[in-house]
Write an enzyme that holds these catalytic residues in place. Structure first.
Site, short mmCIF file in Angstrom:
data_model
loop_
_atom_site.label_atom_id
_atom_site.label_comp_id
_atom_site.label_asym_id
_atom_site.label_seq_id
_atom_site.Cartn_x
_atom_site.Cartn_y
_atom_site.Cartn_z
N ILE A 12 0.91 -1.28 -0.14
CA ILE A 12 -0.10 0.00 -0.21
C ILE A 12 0.84 1.23 0.14
O ILE A 12 0.69 2.18 -0.82
CB ILE A 12 -0.92 -0.13 1.23
CG1 ILE A 12 -1.76 -1.15 1.12
CG2 ILE A 12 -1.80 1.45 1.29
CD1 ILE A 12 -2.79 -1.29 -0.09
N ASP A 33 10.90 3.24 6.13
CA ASP A 33 10.83 1.98 6.57
C ASP A 33 11.99 1.31 7.30
O ASP A 33 12.78 2.13 7.72
CB ASP A 33 10.67 1.38 5.17
CG ASP A 33 9.78 0.08 5.21
OD1 ASP A 33 9.93 -0.90 6.20
OD2 ASP A 33 8.68 -0.20 4.38
N GLY A 110 -6.40 -2.30 8.43
CA GLY A 110 -5.79 -3.05 9.49
C GLY A 110 -5.95 -2.85 10.98
O GLY A 110 -5.99 -3.88 11.90
N SER A 139 -10.90 -0.99 5.08
CA SER A 139 -10.03 -1.84 4.42
C SER A 139 -10.67 -1.93 2.92
O SER A 139 -11.72 -1.40 2.47
CB SER A 139 -10.12 -3.41 5.21
OG SER A 139 -11.54 -4.01 4.96
N CYS A 140 -10.13 -2.88 2.08
CA CYS A 140 -10.29 -2.93 0.62
C CYS A 140 -11.79 -3.44 0.59
O CYS A 140 -12.64 -3.06 -0.11
CB CYS A 140 -9.53 -3.88 -0.14
SG CYS A 140 -9.23 -5.46 0.71
N ASN A 141 -12.06 -4.70 1.15
CA ASN A 141 -13.49 -5.26 0.98
C ASN A 141 -14.40 -4.30 1.65
O ASN A 141 -15.34 -3.97 1.40
CB ASN A 141 -13.74 -6.24 1.98
CG ASN A 141 -12.87 -7.62 1.03
OD1 ASN A 141 -13.16 -7.67 -0.06
ND2 ASN A 141 -12.17 -8.49 1.71
N ARG A 168 -9.06 -13.46 -1.49
CA ARG A 168 -7.70 -13.91 -1.67
C ARG A 168 -6.98 -14.54 -0.58
O ARG A 168 -6.90 -14.02 0.67
CB ARG A 168 -7.03 -12.90 -2.47
CG ARG A 168 -6.74 -11.51 -1.71
CD ARG A 168 -5.40 -11.60 -1.23
NE ARG A 168 -5.17 -10.21 -0.43
CZ ARG A 168 -4.95 -10.27 0.95
NH1 ARG A 168 -5.82 -11.08 1.71
NH2 ARG A 168 -4.75 -8.98 1.46
N GLY A 195 -18.80 -6.50 7.80
CA GLY A 195 -19.99 -5.63 7.98
C GLY A 195 -20.06 -4.65 9.17
O GLY A 195 -20.45 -3.37 8.99
N HIS A 220 -10.49 -10.08 -4.38
CA HIS A 220 -11.51 -10.27 -3.65
C HIS A 220 -12.60 -10.64 -4.97
O HIS A 220 -12.53 -9.73 -5.69
CB HIS A 220 -11.80 -9.79 -2.71
CG HIS A 220 -10.70 -9.57 -1.60
ND1 HIS A 220 -9.90 -10.46 -0.84
CD2 HIS A 220 -10.00 -8.28 -1.19
CE1 HIS A 220 -9.11 -9.90 -0.22
NE2 HIS A 220 -8.99 -8.77 -0.49
N ASN A 301 -7.43 -5.71 -3.95
CA ASN A 301 -7.08 -5.34 -2.52
C ASN A 301 -5.78 -4.43 -2.54
O ASN A 301 -5.71 -3.93 -1.37
CB ASN A 301 -6.94 -6.62 -1.71
CG ASN A 301 -5.94 -7.64 -2.48
OD1 ASN A 301 -6.23 -8.31 -3.47
ND2 ASN A 301 -4.56 -8.04 -2.12
#
Length: 338
Positions: A12, A33, A110, A139-141, A168, A195, A220, A301
């Site tokens: 990301i 990083d 996350g 999140s992506c979903n 995935r 949800g 996904h 994702n």
């Protein structure tokens, strides 16, 4: 012009950095990083200033002949906002540092909603994030759920929604490290976490999700059964989805019959990494029976949260208080169109 830092240059983080770099109202000061391998070396080749997250990381970077611009503290001293893209649970530890230094910050999905007290989806609650100190891009979903259900809600069609997610197994670049093979793993809890996560953005949504982990890594896939407030035509539903600039209607009968064919199309379109920022929703598969709606779509994702993150930067820093203007600007810069 606001100065922005990206902490965590992974799947990301590298995409967020590139997206920031093509905006004309924000400046990428640097990325930070602990790694010193090919991933951070790619950042150097792109001309990004690289900072070390720890003293040990700085030593390893210097041994690898990476030109280190400074420590994470040096980077934080130069910015208005931090986008934290570090692995799950690490960001929560960094939050105390950001708060202590009075720096606005954005976390990824996350982390828990309680870490920031606000969760973000651009087409749903942009206004509520304007000038906040922190938010969490869901999140992506969850992002895909909010885009599609919010479009139906705007059209006053949505009663409640029930969805099944085929998830995935792992990120593509980590397929050699783990994942699953020759099996499917259902999540034990119903609803699955997506949800309730969507309800952290919009508490009024009546949505229940269930999820199954499947042995592939490209994306996904979602199947949805929605109870509408009234009997509606397919055209009415499609017109509702078209109000979102980040839902791309695709056609099964044009050869887009699977997630790999959809990925190939976006690669042919010239998107970096073949990234799909939109929800790819099958128009010719969608079916309305009275007041029931059935549809399916694919979620990238690695890419879907990137435009959301750019909009979140504008909201928190006050660059633009108008969500529609920010979304249009982000869409143009990333090549997103209906």
């Amino acid at each position: 012009m606001k100065n922005i830092a990206v902490i965590g240059y992974g799947v990301i983080g590298k995409r967020v950095a590139d997206a920031i770099n093509v905006q004309d109202d924000m400046n990428l000061v640097g990325v930070c990083d602990v790694i010193s391998d090919w991933r951070i070396q790619t950042a150097i080749k792109k001309g990004y200033s690289v900072f070390a997250a720890t003293g040990q990381a700085m030593g390893q970077m210097k041994m690898s002949e990476i030109p280190v611009a400074g420590s994470m503290q040096n980077l934080l001293g130069q910015v208005d906002l931090v986008v934290d893209c570090t692995p799950k649970n690490i960001a929560a530890k960094n939050v105390e540092v950001y708060k202590k230094q009075g720096i606005k910050f954005i976390l990824q999905g996350g982390e828990k909603h309680e870490t920031t007290g606000h969760s973000f989806s651009a087409e749903n609650n942009y206004k509520s994030a304007v000038n906040l100190d922190a938010t969490r891009v869901v999140s992506c979903n969850t992002t895909s759920i909010l885009r599609t259900l919010t479009a139906l809600k705007r059209a006053d069609l949505l009663d409640y929604a029930r969805g099944t997610l085929l998830r995935r197994a792992t990120d593509p670049w980590e397929s050699h490290l783990g994942g699953i093979m020759n099996t499917m793993v259902p999540e034990k809890e119903i609803p699955s976490h997506q949800g309730p996560d969507a309800q952290s953005v919009d508490p009024d949504l009546d949505v229940i999700t269930s999820a199954v982990k499947v042995p592939q890594t490209l994306s996904h896939m979602h199947y949805w059964n929605v109870k509408l407030k009234k009997e509606a035509s397919k055209e009415e539903v499609l017109n509702a989805f078209k109000t979102s600039t980040r839902i791309k209607l695709i056609h099964y009968d044009q050869g887009l019959v699977s997630n790999n064919t959809i990925k190939e199309m976006f690669m042919d379109m010239g998107r970096p990494w073949g990234d799909m920022y939109e929800v790819a929703l099958w128009e010719d598969m969608l079916k309305v029976v009275g007041d029931e709606l059935f549809y399916a779509y694919v979620v990238d994702n690695q890419a879907i949260v990137i435009p959301e993150t750019i909009d979140a930067i504008r909201a928190l820093t006050g660059i633009d208080s108008d969500g529609n203007k920010s979304i249009a600007k982000t869409n143009k810069s990333l090549g997103i169109n209906q």
